[in-house]
Design a protein around this motif. Sequence first.
Motif, short mmCIF file in Angstrom:
data_model
loop_
_atom_site.label_atom_id
_atom_site.label_comp_id
_atom_site.label_asym_id
_atom_site.label_seq_id
_atom_site.Cartn_x
_atom_site.Cartn_y
_atom_site.Cartn_z
N GLY A 1 14.60 5.90 9.76
CA GLY A 1 15.48 5.08 8.98
C GLY A 1 14.63 3.84 8.33
O GLY A 1 14.95 2.98 7.69
N ASN A 2 13.19 4.03 8.79
CA ASN A 2 12.27 3.14 8.06
C ASN A 2 12.21 3.35 6.49
O ASN A 2 11.97 4.40 5.82
N GLU A 3 12.22 2.14 5.73
CA GLU A 3 12.06 2.25 4.21
C GLU A 3 10.68 2.49 3.82
O GLU A 3 9.74 1.98 4.12
N ILE A 4 10.53 3.62 2.87
CA ILE A 4 9.25 3.88 2.01
C ILE A 4 9.54 3.89 0.59
O ILE A 4 10.49 4.03 0.11
N CYS A 5 8.37 3.22 0.16
CA CYS A 5 8.47 2.87 -1.37
C CYS A 5 7.12 3.59 -1.77
O CYS A 5 6.00 3.59 -1.41
N LEU A 6 7.50 4.73 -2.76
CA LEU A 6 6.51 5.46 -3.47
C LEU A 6 6.48 4.73 -4.76
O LEU A 6 7.35 4.30 -5.37
N TYR A 7 5.09 4.37 -5.28
CA TYR A 7 5.00 3.54 -6.36
C TYR A 7 3.69 3.95 -7.42
O TYR A 7 2.98 4.63 -6.70
N ARG A 8 3.66 3.29 -8.41
CA ARG A 8 2.45 3.29 -9.31
C ARG A 8 2.33 1.88 -9.80
O ARG A 8 3.43 1.66 -10.49
N ALA A 9 1.33 1.45 -9.54
CA ALA A 9 0.98 -0.08 -10.05
C ALA A 9 -0.16 -0.19 -10.66
O ALA A 9 -0.21 -1.12 -11.24
N GLY A 10 -1.13 0.64 -10.49
CA GLY A 10 -2.48 0.31 -10.99
C GLY A 10 -2.94 -1.14 -10.68
O GLY A 10 -3.04 -1.44 -9.56
N GLU A 11 -3.66 -1.77 -11.60
CA GLU A 11 -4.10 -2.92 -11.29
C GLU A 11 -3.24 -3.97 -11.02
O GLU A 11 -3.20 -4.96 -10.63
N ALA A 12 -1.86 -3.77 -11.62
CA ALA A 12 -0.64 -5.05 -11.30
C ALA A 12 -0.48 -5.26 -9.66
O ALA A 12 0.06 -6.20 -9.44
N ARG A 13 -0.93 -4.44 -8.78
CA ARG A 13 -0.92 -4.68 -7.42
C ARG A 13 -1.46 -5.70 -7.11
O ARG A 13 -1.51 -6.69 -6.44
N ARG A 14 -2.95 -5.75 -7.24
CA ARG A 14 -3.93 -6.61 -7.15
C ARG A 14 -4.11 -7.74 -8.17
O ARG A 14 -4.34 -8.97 -7.83
N PHE A 15 -3.86 -7.35 -9.41
CA PHE A 15 -3.99 -8.40 -10.42
C PHE A 15 -2.91 -8.68 -11.27
O PHE A 15 -2.95 -8.09 -12.52
N PRO A 16 -1.84 -8.79 -10.95
CA PRO A 16 -0.64 -9.10 -11.55
C PRO A 16 -0.98 -10.30 -12.61
O PRO A 16 -1.82 -11.25 -12.31
N PRO A 17 -0.08 -10.49 -13.66
CA PRO A 17 -0.51 -11.65 -14.78
C PRO A 17 -0.15 -12.95 -13.99
O PRO A 17 -0.63 -13.91 -14.51
N TRP A 18 1.04 -13.01 -12.92
CA TRP A 18 0.94 -14.17 -12.25
C TRP A 18 0.35 -14.55 -10.78
O TRP A 18 0.48 -15.24 -10.18
#
Length: 125
Positions: free
Chosen positions: A103-120
């Motif tokens: 029951g642990n939540e898992i998020c599969l994602y694609r973020a590329g540079e937005a993970r470490r370098f979001p516009p904000w």
Amino acid sequence: MELNQVTVPLDDYAASVAFYRLLGLRQIVDSPPDYARFECPGGATFSVHRTGFPGGRGTVAYFECVDLDAEVTRLKSAGVEILSGPRDEDWLWREARLLDPAGNEICLYRAGEARRFPPWRIETA
């Protein structure tokens, strides 16, 4: 798949931010009172979120996928229930969510540079 993001719940935004800064993590997103993201040496990220945001289940493990849609298709064909997605999110990630057998939540994602370098991203000294 690569594990590079974990999110844990928070009750007190200021206390959580101060604690993880004290541990030596560098804060890169500041969205009080609900969310903060930190960068670890080596580039992995760690976040705190108000209980109930975004998934409400507590700790969430994030696995980045090179081809999220293909991975979701593969998992579905193996009988894994996908709770949501894949879908594009406002925070510039494409995500799909599922639960592991406990029951642990898992998020599969694609973020590329937005993970470490979001516009904000906030700049820190």
